[in-house]
Design a protein around this motif. Structure first.
Motif, PDB file in Angstrom:
ATOM      1  N   PRO A 242       0.943  -1.460  -0.203  1.00  0.00           N
ATOM      2  CA  PRO A 242       0.291  -0.085   0.051  1.00  0.00           C
ATOM      3  C   PRO A 242       1.287   1.004   0.486  1.00  0.00           C
ATOM      4  CG  PRO A 242      -0.949  -1.809   1.205  1.00  0.00           C
ATOM      5  CD  PRO A 242       0.750  -1.936   0.649  1.00  0.00           C
ATOM      6  N   GLY A 243       0.269   2.184  -0.816  1.00  0.00           N
ATOM      7  CA  GLY A 243       0.867   3.386  -0.837  1.00  0.00           C
ATOM      8  C   GLY A 243       2.246   3.180  -2.030  1.00  0.00           C
ATOM      9  N   MET A 244       2.243   2.069  -2.558  1.00  0.00           N
ATOM     10  CA  MET A 244       3.344   2.099  -3.195  1.00  0.00           C
ATOM     11  C   MET A 244       3.600   2.279  -4.948  1.00  0.00           C
ATOM     12  SD  MET A 244       6.398   2.143  -0.655  1.00  0.00           S
ATOM     13  CE  MET A 244       7.858   0.936  -1.182  1.00  0.00           C
ATOM     14  N   SER A 245       4.347   2.293  -5.423  1.00  0.00           N
ATOM     15  CA  SER A 245       4.733   2.987  -6.665  1.00  0.00           C
ATOM     16  C   SER A 245       3.900   1.401  -7.370  1.00  0.00           C
ATOM     17  CB  SER A 245       5.590   3.320  -7.766  1.00  0.00           C
ATOM     18  OG  SER A 245       6.990   1.493  -7.725  1.00  0.00           O
ATOM     19  N   HIS A 246       3.717   0.562  -7.615  1.00  0.00           N
ATOM     20  CA  HIS A 246       2.845  -0.107  -8.060  1.00  0.00           C
ATOM     21  C   HIS A 246       1.876  -1.176  -6.906  1.00  0.00           C
ATOM     22  CE1 HIS A 246       5.874   0.176 -10.890  1.00  0.00           C
ATOM     23  NE2 HIS A 246       5.120  -0.529 -11.654  1.00  0.00           N
ATOM     24  N   GLU A 247       1.457  -0.434  -6.029  1.00  0.00           N
ATOM     25  CA  GLU A 247       0.364  -0.837  -4.853  1.00  0.00           C
ATOM     26  C   GLU A 247      -0.715  -1.621  -5.706  1.00  0.00           C
ATOM     27  OE1 GLU A 247      -3.381   0.291  -1.703  1.00  0.00           O
ATOM     28  OE2 GLU A 247      -2.023   1.768  -3.184  1.00  0.00           O
ATOM     29  N   TYR A 248      -0.629  -3.003  -5.006  1.00  0.00           N
ATOM     30  CA  TYR A 248      -1.945  -3.648  -5.536  1.00  0.00           C
ATOM     31  C   TYR A 248      -2.479  -4.474  -4.137  1.00  0.00           C
ATOM     32  CZ  TYR A 248      -3.486  -8.107  -8.443  1.00  0.00           C
ATOM     33  OH  TYR A 248      -4.611  -8.666  -8.896  1.00  0.00           O
ATOM     34  N   GLU A 249      -3.777  -4.093  -4.803  1.00  0.00           N
ATOM     35  CA  GLU A 249      -5.230  -4.496  -2.783  1.00  0.00           C
ATOM     36  C   GLU A 249      -4.744  -6.090  -2.944  1.00  0.00           C
ATOM     37  OE1 GLU A 249      -9.715  -4.885  -2.794  1.00  0.00           O
ATOM     38  OE2 GLU A 249      -9.437  -4.619  -4.316  1.00  0.00           O
ATOM     39  N   GLY A 250      -4.348  -6.387  -1.473  1.00  0.00           N
ATOM     40  CA  GLY A 250      -4.289  -6.901  -1.069  1.00  0.00           C
ATOM     41  C   GLY A 250      -2.937  -8.084  -0.612  1.00  0.00           C
ATOM     42  N   VAL A 251      -2.179  -7.264  -1.037  1.00  0.00           N
ATOM     43  CA  VAL A 251      -0.328  -7.303  -0.881  1.00  0.00           C
ATOM     44  C   VAL A 251      -0.034  -7.580   0.342  1.00  0.00           C
ATOM     45  CG1 VAL A 251       2.015  -7.296  -1.976  1.00  0.00           C
ATOM     46  CG2 VAL A 251       0.187  -7.290  -3.645  1.00  0.00           C
ATOM     47  N   ASP A 252       0.422  -8.328   1.483  1.00  0.00           N
ATOM     48  CA  ASP A 252       1.731  -8.115   2.681  1.00  0.00           C
ATOM     49  C   ASP A 252       2.269  -8.560   2.314  1.00  0.00           C
ATOM     50  OD1 ASP A 252       0.100 -10.544   2.189  1.00  0.00           O
ATOM     51  OD2 ASP A 252      -1.250 -10.339   4.158  1.00  0.00           O
ATOM     52  N   GLY A 253       3.196  -9.385   1.646  1.00  0.00           N
ATOM     53  CA  GLY A 253       4.401  -9.755   1.527  1.00  0.00           C
ATOM     54  C   GLY A 253       5.071 -10.052   0.012  1.00  0.00           C
ATOM     55  N   LEU A 254       5.676 -10.502  -0.177  1.00  0.00           N
ATOM     56  CA  LEU A 254       7.190 -11.087   0.505  1.00  0.00           C
ATOM     57  C   LEU A 254       8.216 -11.032   0.793  1.00  0.00           C
ATOM     58  CD1 LEU A 254       7.183 -13.332   2.862  1.00  0.00           C
ATOM     59  CD2 LEU A 254       6.920 -15.071   1.465  1.00  0.00           C
ATOM     60  N   LYS A 255       9.164 -11.221  -0.397  1.00  0.00           N
ATOM     61  CA  LYS A 255      10.820 -10.268  -0.569  1.00  0.00           C
ATOM     62  C   LYS A 255      11.200 -10.536  -2.012  1.00  0.00           C
ATOM     63  CE  LYS A 255      14.623 -10.073   1.070  1.00  0.00           C
ATOM     64  NZ  LYS A 255      14.663  -9.130   0.179  1.00  0.00           N
ATOM     65  N   THR A 256      12.160  -9.860  -2.721  1.00  0.00           N
ATOM     66  CA  THR A 256      12.217  -9.345  -3.282  1.00  0.00           C
ATOM     67  C   THR A 256      13.940  -9.950  -3.780  1.00  0.00           C
ATOM     68  OG1 THR A 256      13.318  -7.105  -2.576  1.00  0.00           O
ATOM     69  CG2 THR A 256      10.729  -7.207  -3.307  1.00  0.00           C
ATOM     70  N   GLY A 257      13.875 -10.048  -4.796  1.00  0.00           N
ATOM     71  CA  GLY A 257      15.474 -11.177  -5.231  1.00  0.00           C
ATOM     72  C   GLY A 257      16.525 -10.271  -5.994  1.00  0.00           C
ATOM     73  N   THR A 258      16.995  -8.899  -6.361  1.00  0.00           N
ATOM     74  CA  THR A 258      18.363  -9.117  -7.549  1.00  0.00           C
ATOM     75  C   THR A 258      19.906  -8.910  -7.852  1.00  0.00           C
ATOM     76  OG1 THR A 258      16.542  -7.189  -7.718  1.00  0.00           O
ATOM     77  CG2 THR A 258      18.389  -6.738  -9.152  1.00  0.00           C
ATOM     78  N   THR A 259      20.182  -9.898  -8.488  1.00  0.00           N
ATOM     79  CA  THR A 259      21.334 -10.034  -8.962  1.00  0.00           C
ATOM     80  C   THR A 259      21.748 -10.417 -10.390  1.00  0.00           C
ATOM     81  OG1 THR A 259      22.038 -12.328  -8.431  1.00  0.00           O
ATOM     82  CG2 THR A 259      21.903 -10.785  -6.156  1.00  0.00           C
TER      83      THR A 259
END
Length: 445
Positions: A242-259
């Motif tokens: 919520p409140g972020m650039s790609h907000e999606y209703e109901g999202v509450d997690g979980l983990k990003t990863g980038t290398t």
């Protein structure tokens, strides 16, 4: 994730067959089963049952970057639960972690040698901001060293039933980024890898076993107290909150990863109307555009929430059709059972799916005749009520693994020798009477 020695199950009786006819808004079946995901691998599962709703190259082992931290979180919560560590423990920061925590280009909160940090401080920086030095400090605090912790990670992966995994450090960084301080026995340029299926399995177990992880993973922004007069901003890398650039209703997690090896990857979870979905996208979209992983994840969520519906097959506390089971060696000879929880499935809208329900008892609780063995305590799990689909339905742990625990309604104490003796005598005379009755009946036939 894990290959463990599971208890063998004995099939006792087929209870009943239900035919589920879903009456829904008409849509084309092709629409329900098609979605184009721009990623090297992707999967979507029902977060409550593990049922696979979408799959794309889910068994190829790929680099997962900071999604590795989900295993670190699992082992952290487990260590807390078992009393090995506490949230207010002060964590010893090894010397090599101070410069690493200040290294540009890596996600970090900056440590100071004149300030103390607790397990809770470091956990929040790991779960919200994916802080790498914090993760490594926690690993050493839990296991004594990151090397020992990596062994725990692989052991837990086996225990949980993951099939494709190779944990080489606690953070998900490439070992080459650790300035020679990578765990012993792992390659200098090694990087943790898993299949999309195994990542989904890990996320499934983390959310099911330690749902409190979502309380922290869902925080869009926080601050890290780096020193008495110094704070570090920690915006959550999950831009679907919520409140972020790609907000999606109901999202509450979980983990990003980038290398560079993993590309832009993301394990997401969202809940609507009581139904939870878990998604994984690996190396999604243009590697130069980090937010494309959220675009692809939104496609999966739309597909899941719009084209599937969750239906309750069995209610919590429901009695199976044949709910009385035989007991050997007890003061009573039978016990009633009920379901310990509800059982749900996800089905494409405008479809019908046939299935059967059956009781499967734990072989360790039964004798050679398939009878339960006394004593049994009230509320004790004695097996499962399993759903078998007539058409193959896949779960992350394999086909047709969905089921709910069956528990005893009342306790049954073990019978003493006198009760068992009288029961045997009664059986003896009952046999004689049956034999005599059959003989007399034969005279007049």
């Amino acid at each position: 994730m894990k290959r463990n020695n599971r208890a063998k199950w004995a099939k006792v009786s087929l209870l009943f067959t239900l035919i589920l006819a879903l009456v829904t808004v008409p849509i084309q079946q092709a629409e329900a089963n098609s979605v184009d995901i721009d990623a090297s691998a992707a999967i979507m599962i029902n977060g409550d049952t593990g049922q696979i709703l979408f799959e794309q190259n889910i068994d190829e082992q790929l680099a997962i970057a900071s999604m590795t931290k989900m295993m670190t979180e699992y082992l952290l919560f487990e260590a807390i639960e078992e009393g090995q560590i506490a949230w207010d423990d002060t964590v010893h920061i090894e010397d090599h972690l101070y410069p690493l925590s200040h290294q540009g280009g890596l996600s970090n909160v900056m440590f100071r040698p004149d300030y103390d940090y607790t397990v809770e401080d470091l956990y929040e920086s790991m779960a919200i901001y994916s802080a790498n030095a914090s993760t490594m400090a926690l690993a050493a605090h839990i296991a004594g060293s990151e090397t020992a912790f990596v062994q725990q990670m692989n052991d837990k992966a086996a225990e949980l039933g993951l099939d494709q995994y190779d944990f080489v450090n606690s953070s998900g960084l490439n070992n080459s980024s650790l300035d020679g301080h990578h765990p012993e026995g792992t390659p200098a340029d090694g990087e943790t890898s898993m299949s999309a299926r195994s990542v989904a399995q890990l996320a499934f177990h983390l959310v099911k076993d330690y749902p409190e992880v979502l309380e922290t993973a869902s925080v869009p922004f926080a601050e890290f107290q780096a020193g008495p007069d110094e704070t570090v901003d920690m915006p959550n890398w999950n831009q679907m909150l919520p409140g972020m650039s790609h907000e999606y209703e109901g999202v509450d997690g979980l983990k990003t990863g980038t290398t560079s090896a993993a590309g832009n990857s993301f394990t997401g979870t969202a809940v609507r109307d009581g139904s939870r979905l878990i998604t994984v996208v690996m190396n999604a979209g243009d590697p130069q555009i980090r937010t494309e992983r959220f675009v692809e994840t939104a496609k999966l969520f739309d597909h899941g929430f719009n084209n599937f519906e969750e239906t309750t097959i069995v209610e919590e506390g429901q009695e199976p059709e044949e709910n009385v089971l035989s007991i050997s060696g007890g003061k009573e000879t039978e016990v009633s059972v009920v379901t310990a929880e509800s059982l749900k499935i996800s089905t494409p809208r405008n479809t019908e799916q046939d299935f059967t329900l059956e009781v499967v008892l734990d072989e360790e609780r039964t004798n050679e005749d398939g009878e339960l063995i006394a004593p049994i305590e009230a509320g004790e799990s004695i097996g499962t009520l399993k759903v078998n689909f007539n058409e193959e339905t896949d779960y992350i742990q394999g086909a047709q693994q969905s089921g709910v625990n069956l528990v005893a309604v009342e306790g049954v104490e073990e019978a003493g020798w006198f009760t068992m003796s009288m029961r045997g005598i009664g059986g003896f005379f009952s046999g004689i009477w049956t034999s005599v009755s059959d003989t007399v009946a034969g005279w007049f036939s």
